[in-house]
Design a protein around this motif. Structure first.
Motif, short mmCIF file in Angstrom:
data_model
loop_
_atom_site.label_atom_id
_atom_site.label_comp_id
_atom_site.label_asym_id
_atom_site.label_seq_id
_atom_site.Cartn_x
_atom_site.Cartn_y
_atom_site.Cartn_z
N TYR A 227 0.86 -1.19 0.00
CA TYR A 227 0.00 0.00 0.00
C TYR A 227 0.89 1.23 0.00
O TYR A 227 1.80 1.35 0.82
CB TYR A 227 -0.90 0.02 1.25
N ARG A 228 0.60 2.12 -0.91
CA ARG A 228 1.38 3.36 -0.96
C ARG A 228 0.48 4.51 -0.53
O ARG A 228 -0.56 4.76 -1.15
CB ARG A 228 1.93 3.60 -2.37
N MET A 229 0.91 5.20 0.49
CA MET A 229 0.14 6.31 1.06
C MET A 229 0.57 7.59 0.36
O MET A 229 1.75 7.83 0.13
CB MET A 229 0.42 6.44 2.56
N SER A 230 -0.39 8.39 0.08
CA SER A 230 -0.07 9.65 -0.56
C SER A 230 -0.51 10.81 0.32
O SER A 230 -1.27 10.64 1.28
CB SER A 230 -0.77 9.75 -1.92
N ARG A 231 -0.01 11.98 -0.03
CA ARG A 231 -0.48 13.18 0.67
C ARG A 231 -1.92 13.44 0.25
O ARG A 231 -2.38 12.89 -0.75
CB ARG A 231 0.42 14.37 0.30
#
Lengths: 904, 350
Positions: A227-231
């Motif tokens: 999972y890649r979290m973004s702003r």
């Protein structure tokens, strides 16, 4: 000799009569690079809409001795879940010892499943299952540990790919209570879930936009995610991967995943699958998957450094090698040191020593069908191999989840070494040192779950050139540049599609260049360039459960040109003075074919595959009908019988039917355009027996009648006043023998097998002529090999081979040619002598280190460890009065490294 | 630093591979007698010519032809030679490798022959003669062979120190090939025999078939220390060289350079039908020169003209033996169309 039509009719009648009654079956071995390789060479593995699930769990009897010793264990088995939900063909994949294995297999055989479903239809599926034995607290009966229903684990990363620690990951199934965990310092998390189903997953981390995902987990699933979290302003994305089929060796903590592939029984009713571990660890093969073929029964030992495929006594040219259906001219680089396709690129290797399916044609011997792999659908993987002979690199990955790629390349550096070595000799110049390279590339696109498009390119180039500055002693004309080059470069388009749930189609088109160049000093220069094009389409439809029909089109078109520039031998003239003749011809061979094949399962355990193939040979304007049939009967879980019968045809070689004028023999043609198609009739009969989950045996007898074989007319006859055609169909042959494969499948510590072939291969060049053994006539071929894991990443193996020496024609004397100052060898009786028995022991040791970034492996091999003096031939002095044996490989060490890394 | 490491790697690779190759080579490296070593009896060539013109090696039909066998031997043995002469058109072709027994020859009685040089037999289309030098009449009738040339095929056996016997099989060379397609064998305790074949061109009266040919002539041999000036070799000017203890191929000893000179017209131009264009073209003969010695080493057994070097220097390098004494060097040459010449010189090793 039977007339073709009579024989064809007899075959059809015979197949129809004996197959259902005797339940014969034919055998074919498959060396697959995956444990559950696609059994259908044509169709891809099907990913079912719903995989099998355990309906009823059966507890295993905890082995008393193990319980008393306080031992716990896990056993991984591979099994087929039938359309009725029964577990069959349960094989141990990762062993924990015989007692645990036996208990696990017995338990799993009692499991009940919901069958896999695809397109609304139940299908058989092959799955893996890990059965864990855990001791309960002090008292009470031992019970197996209940595994979680599914595992979800992965890594949470920031947009710049840094692992995020302390992020909260929550998973919720429907209205059940959610489960939560916090990511570790390296961003990892893991859920052991009590139930399968569709989970809502939420990831939260301070300062970042919360991330939500829906993960569907099936029973026994082990799913890895990133999972890649973004702003807040930036969208996130997810990469989902399914764990590889096998856990990394030496790492017992690695969870065993379940890979489900829809499995359709093979058309060739019997197959033996070699697993990756076996293929890459066989001593003497350098970890080369395709070289592992040489250890299977039915495969004769090729002469030293020839790299030829000699299958069941057939000439190398009688065996076709295909890459996903495209014929390629060679499988090994020169010397047979390595194959032309990297192991990493392989999905499967199907080896059919005889009685192959109707979808294969134009070969009288055997078929080797190699499949390139589908690249991974997420992340990237890179592998580098370096050995004393060559180095290679392999990279695969996903551009998008449905657009993936794999590329591989290899180059030898023998040229560097030989240039240095031969530089010491003043009479030999290495103008182009032996060098080879090969490459493969795959770009795969899945625009829709029912469609897969794949563009592949693959090619190879081998070349060598040596300059002899001075004439040789044997023949004063023997000087100049000697060299050869073989190459092919092919592009292939593959399209597989599901037309309906029970109907699949497969389209393949390929085109490219195949070239061969040979130069022998000033005497001969030969250049052959073909531009082969292959078109295949197969339609497969299941009418009712147990009855499937495959019909296909198999077209080959080979435009090409040949140029031969050679001296023309003339009486009374040394070759250096003989006139040069240039023969050049352009032509094309159009070879279309149609085939149909049914797959019938009239009764559980009984399988019958009748087929027919119609070939047209354009250059000789001939139609050939080839009926074939095979059958297999699984009498019970331990015994099966198999057999087959069929007709196989092979067109003459291009030069044999060429209509081009032969300048060397004015008024004659290069070939004989009236040649008939060569023909073989195969009969096989055998059985299989399973002694234990690890040990089984396969025994098969085979008989082949060959007729219409092409025979070259002796040169002396071509020079007569009324010369006959340069080629005729007067040859015939007989091959018979038996094969035995006693195999110990890979367990946690050991794999190995004993392969033995008893073989006789004889021919005659004219009716009533002398019957002589062919060069492939090796009466006894024995291969014994095994490999043992020692722990801590160490593994040692050995291979021993014992093979009857090949027939040879002795030299009876020599005649001095006073015109050319050379001696003419006079042959004795044809094939009346043999080389001594060949025997050789090869040893191998492997060590693997596992790191967080991947793995590093080292292997060392010693070929011919006890320095057997194996005679490969005889060499003579200039006047044939002195001779001595030509010995094969001396003690030969080989080293190699392999590094692999995966980026999710 | 990187370069040094790379160099070391390469060196290691080379050493490892050389070791492997050396081991492999040791397995197959022959210790055979070389073609340039004269260790026994051997045939050099056939000099065939018209009796009326010894320089012309293409006798015409009806002419008397002479054939002479040139041999070399390390011992002084009496040499008997049997010649079996057939018209190529009738015979078919000459021998090629593995085609022992090509064509057919009539049966002959199982008798000892050529005990006297005047033994002779004449069958229709076949002539049997004896002696190292013999003559016969070229049949007045005949035709071109499959290559369009008129020629005679000669099979024979040369027997040193023994007697020639007709093989009772009548020449079925396909089954027993100790003397190939030749129905003779050399018998006797200390005998050594060799079967041979030779094709003699038959010239036409008009002289326009391209068959007419004259022998090349070795007009001189020059010798000298390698790198120095070469001087003509004569009976009075025998080349000399110091003996050499190191007989290896890479020996650093001084070598003797020997070069052979031919007459100006040795490489004749002749008309020939080009098989590619089916037209008559002119070609130049290509010489092949052989060298044999009784002691020491040569750098090769043969020198040839080639497409790259049509007028090659026929030279050789002689490494003297370990012991002093005289060494015989026999030089023999052919123009590729049956023409033949030979010359023997002596080299004195000090």
């Amino acid at each position: 000799m039977l007339a073709p039509r009579t024989l064809t009719g007899a075959l059809i009648a015979l197949v129809a009569t004996i197959a259902p009654a005797a339940a014969l079956a034919q055998g074919a071995f498959t060396a697959g690079t995956t444990g559950a390789s696609d059994p259908d060479a044509g169709a891809p593995a099907q990913t079912p809409d719903a995989p099998p699930r355990v309906l009823r769990f059966a507890e295993a009897d905890y082995p008393e001795a193990e319980r008393a010793a306080g031992r716990e264990a896990s056993v991984t088995v591979e099994l087929t879940v039938t359309t009725e939900g029964r577990a069959t063909e349960v094989n141990v994949v990762e062993s924990a010892g015989e007692a645990f294995d036996r208990a696990a297999v017995a338990a799993v055989q009692r499991f009940e499943f919901t069958p896999a479903v695809q397109g609304g239809q139940r299908i058989a599926a092959r799955i893996r299952y890990r059965y864990r034995f855990r001791l309960r607290a002090q008292q009470g009966p031992a019970q197996p540990h209940r595994e979680p229903a599914a595992v979800l684990r992965g890594v949470v990363r920031s947009q710049d790919n840094r692992p995020l620690a302390g992020a909260t990951v929550t998973a919720q199934l429907g209205t059940a209570a959610p489960v939560s965990t916090t990511t570790a310092a390296d961003g990892t998390f893991r859920f052991a879930l009590e139930a399968a189903g569709a989970y809502e997953v939420t990831v939260q981390s301070a300062g970042l936009r919360p991330y939500r995902s829906r993960e569907r987990l099936y029973e026994r699933d082990d799913v890895r995610v990133v999972y890649r979290m973004s702003r807040p302003a930036v969208a996130s994305n997810t990469t989902r991967t399914q764990q590889p089929t096998r856990s990394r060796r030496g790492n017992d903590d690695d969870e065993q995943g379940v890979t489900v592939r829809g499995v359709r029984p093979a058309r060739e009713v019997t197959r033996t699958t070699l697993e990756r571990r076996e293929i890459t660890r066989i001593p003497g093969t350098g970890g080369d998957a395709l070289r592992s073929l040489q250890n299977l029964p039915g495969m004769s030992r090729a002469p030293f450094l020839s790299g030829a495929l000699i299958v069941r006594g057939a000439a190398p040219a009688d065996t076709n090698v295909l890459v996903d259906g495209t014929v390629v001219p060679l499988l090994y680089h020169f010397g047979g040191l390595s194959s032309v396709i990297q192991t990493e690129m392989l999905d499967r290797i199907d080896f059919y020593p005889g009685n192959f399916s109707a979808r294969f044609g134009r070969a009288m011997g055997g078929v080797v069908d190699v499949g390139l792999r589908s690249p991974r659908s997420s992340g990237y993987r890179a592998v580098v191999n370096v050995s004393l002979i060559d180095a290679s690199v392999f990279i695969e990955g996903a551009i998008r989840p449905n657009l993936t790629f794999a590329i591989a390349g290899r180059r030898s550096y023998v040229d560097v070494v030989l240039n240095a070595v031969l530089g010491a000799f003043d009479t030999v110049n290495l103008t182009a040192a032996p060098v080879y390279y090969d490459y493969q590339g795959v770009l795969e696109w899945r625009p829709h779950p029912k469609h897969k498009l794949r563009l592949s390119v693959f090619g190879t180039d081998d070349r060598l050139e040596v300059l002899f500055r001075q004439p040789g002693d044997m023949a004063p004309s023997f000087a100049g540049n000697f060299g050869f080059q073989t190459r092919y470069h092919i592009a292939q388009l593959l399209w597989t599609h599901d037309i309906a749930p029970t109907t699949q189609g497969r389209f393949m088109f390929s085109g490219g260049l195949t070239g061969l160049g040979i130069s022998a000093g000033d005497l001969v220069k030969f250049e052959l360039n073909f531009y082969p094009q292959n078109l295949r389409y197969e339609l497969s439809h299941q009418f009712v459960p147990g009855a499937r029909l495959n019909v296909g089109l198999d077209m080959e078109w080979n435009p090409g040109n040949t140029r031969v520039d050679a001296v023309r031998p003339e009486p009374g003239r040394p070759l250096s003075s003989a006139p040069r003749v240039t023969t050049e011809f352009t032509g094309s061979a159009y070879l279309p074919a149609l085939y149909a094949e049914a797959e019938l399962t009239p009764h559980t355990g009984l399988r019958f595959v009748p087929g027919v193939r119609l070939d047209y040979v354009g250059p000789t304007r001939q139609w050939n009908l080839s009926p074939r049939g095979s059958a297999r009967w699984d009498i019970d879980r331990r015994w099966a019988i198999k057999g087959g019968i069929g007709m196989f045809t092979q067109q003459p070689a291009a030069q044999e039917y060429s209509r081009a004028p032969n300048n060397a023999f004015p008024g004659q043609l290069i070939g004989n355009p009236n040649l008939l198609t060569q023909r073989a009739t195969h009969y096989t009969l055998g059985f299989e027996h399973i002694f234990s989950p690890y040990i089984n045996v396969s025994v098969e007898g085979f008989l082949k009648f060959l007729d219409n074989l092409v025979v070259a007319t002796p040169t002396t006859q071509l020079l007569s006043q009324n010369p006959p055609p340069p080629f005729n169909n007067n040859g015939s042959g007989l091959v018979y023998g038996a094969e035995v494969l006693l195999r110990h499948k890979p367990s946690s510590r050991f794999f190995g097998w004993v392969a033995y072939t008893l073989l006789s291969s004889v021919r005659r060049d004219a009716p009533g002529g002398e019957l002589y053994p062919t060069s492939a006539d090796q009466t006894h071929i024995l291969t014994v090999l095994g490999s043992v894991r020692l722990g801590r990443g160490w593994e040692v193996g050995a291979r021993f081979r014992l093979v009857t020496g090949s027939p040879t024609t002795p030299v009876a004397g020599a005649l001095y040619d006073a015109n050319s100052f050379s001696y003419v060898m006079l042959n004795g009786m044809r094939a009346s002598a043999r080389n001594p028995y060949f025997h050789q022991l090869d040893l191998r040791v492997d060590k693997t280190w596992t790191y967080s970034w991947g793995s590093l492996s080292f292997f060392a091999e010693v070929l011919n460890a006890y320095y057997a003096q194996n005679q490969e031939g005889v060499q003579y002095n200039y006047n044939y009065t002195e001779s001595q044996p030509v010995m094969g490989l001396p003690i030969f060490p080989n080293l190699g490294f392999r590094a692999e890394t995966t980026i999710l | 630093m990187k370069t040094r490491r790379s160099s070391r790697t390469r060196t290691a690779l080379v050493i490892a591979s050389m070791a492997v190759l050396a081991t492999a080579g040791a397995q197959s490296c022959a210790t055979f007698t070389e073609a340039w070593q004269l260790t026994d009896f051997r045939i050099l060539g056939v000099r065939a010519y018209a009796e009326s013109d010894p320089t012309r090696n293409s006798p015409r039909r009806g002419e008397t032809a002479v054939v002479e066998l040139s041999t070399a031997d390390v011992r002084d043995r009496n040499v008997r030679v049997a010649w079996l002469i057939v018209d190529s058109a009738a015979f078919g072709t000459t021998m090629t490798s593995g085609d022992a027994g090509a064509g057919s020859t009539p049966s002959l009685p199982a008798i000892s022959i050529c005990d006297t040089p005047d033994f002779a037999l004449d069958f229709p289309g076949l002539t049997l003669r004896c002696g190292t030098r013999s003559s016969f009449t070229v049949p007045s009738t005949g035709g071109p062979d499959a290559r369009g040339r008129e020629s005679l095929t000669i099979f024979g056996v040369a027997c040193a120190g023994g007697r020639i016997r007709v093989r009772p099989t009548g020449g079925d060379a396909g089954t027993g090939a100790s003397t190939g397609g030749v129905p003779f064998e050399c018998t006797g305790g200390e005998s050594r025999g060799w079967p041979f074949q030779y094709t003699m061109l038959v010239g036409s009266a008009a002289g326009n078939t391209g068959n007419d040919n004259r022998h090349p002539q070795i007009v001189g041999v020059r010798a000298g220390i390698m790198g120095g000036t070469l001087s003509p070799v004569t009976d009075a000017a025998i080349p000399r060289i110091q003996r050499c203890a190191d007989q290896s191929r890479m020996s650093q000893c001084t070598r003797l350079r020997v070069e052979v000179d031919f007459n100006e017209g040795a490489r004749e131009s002749y008309p020939e039908r080009d098989p590619n264009t089916n037209t008559i073209v002119m070609r130049d003969e290509r010489l092949v020169t052989g060298f044999i010695i009784t002691k020491g080493r040569l750098s090769g057994g043969f020198r040839t003209d080639s497409a790259a070097e049509p007028r090659s220097v026929m030279g050789n390098d002689f490494l003297p033996p370990t012991e002093p004494g005289d060494v015989r060097m026999v030089i023999y040459a052919t123009d590729g169309r049956g023409g033949f010449d030979t010359r023997e010189i002596t080299i004195r090793v000090d």
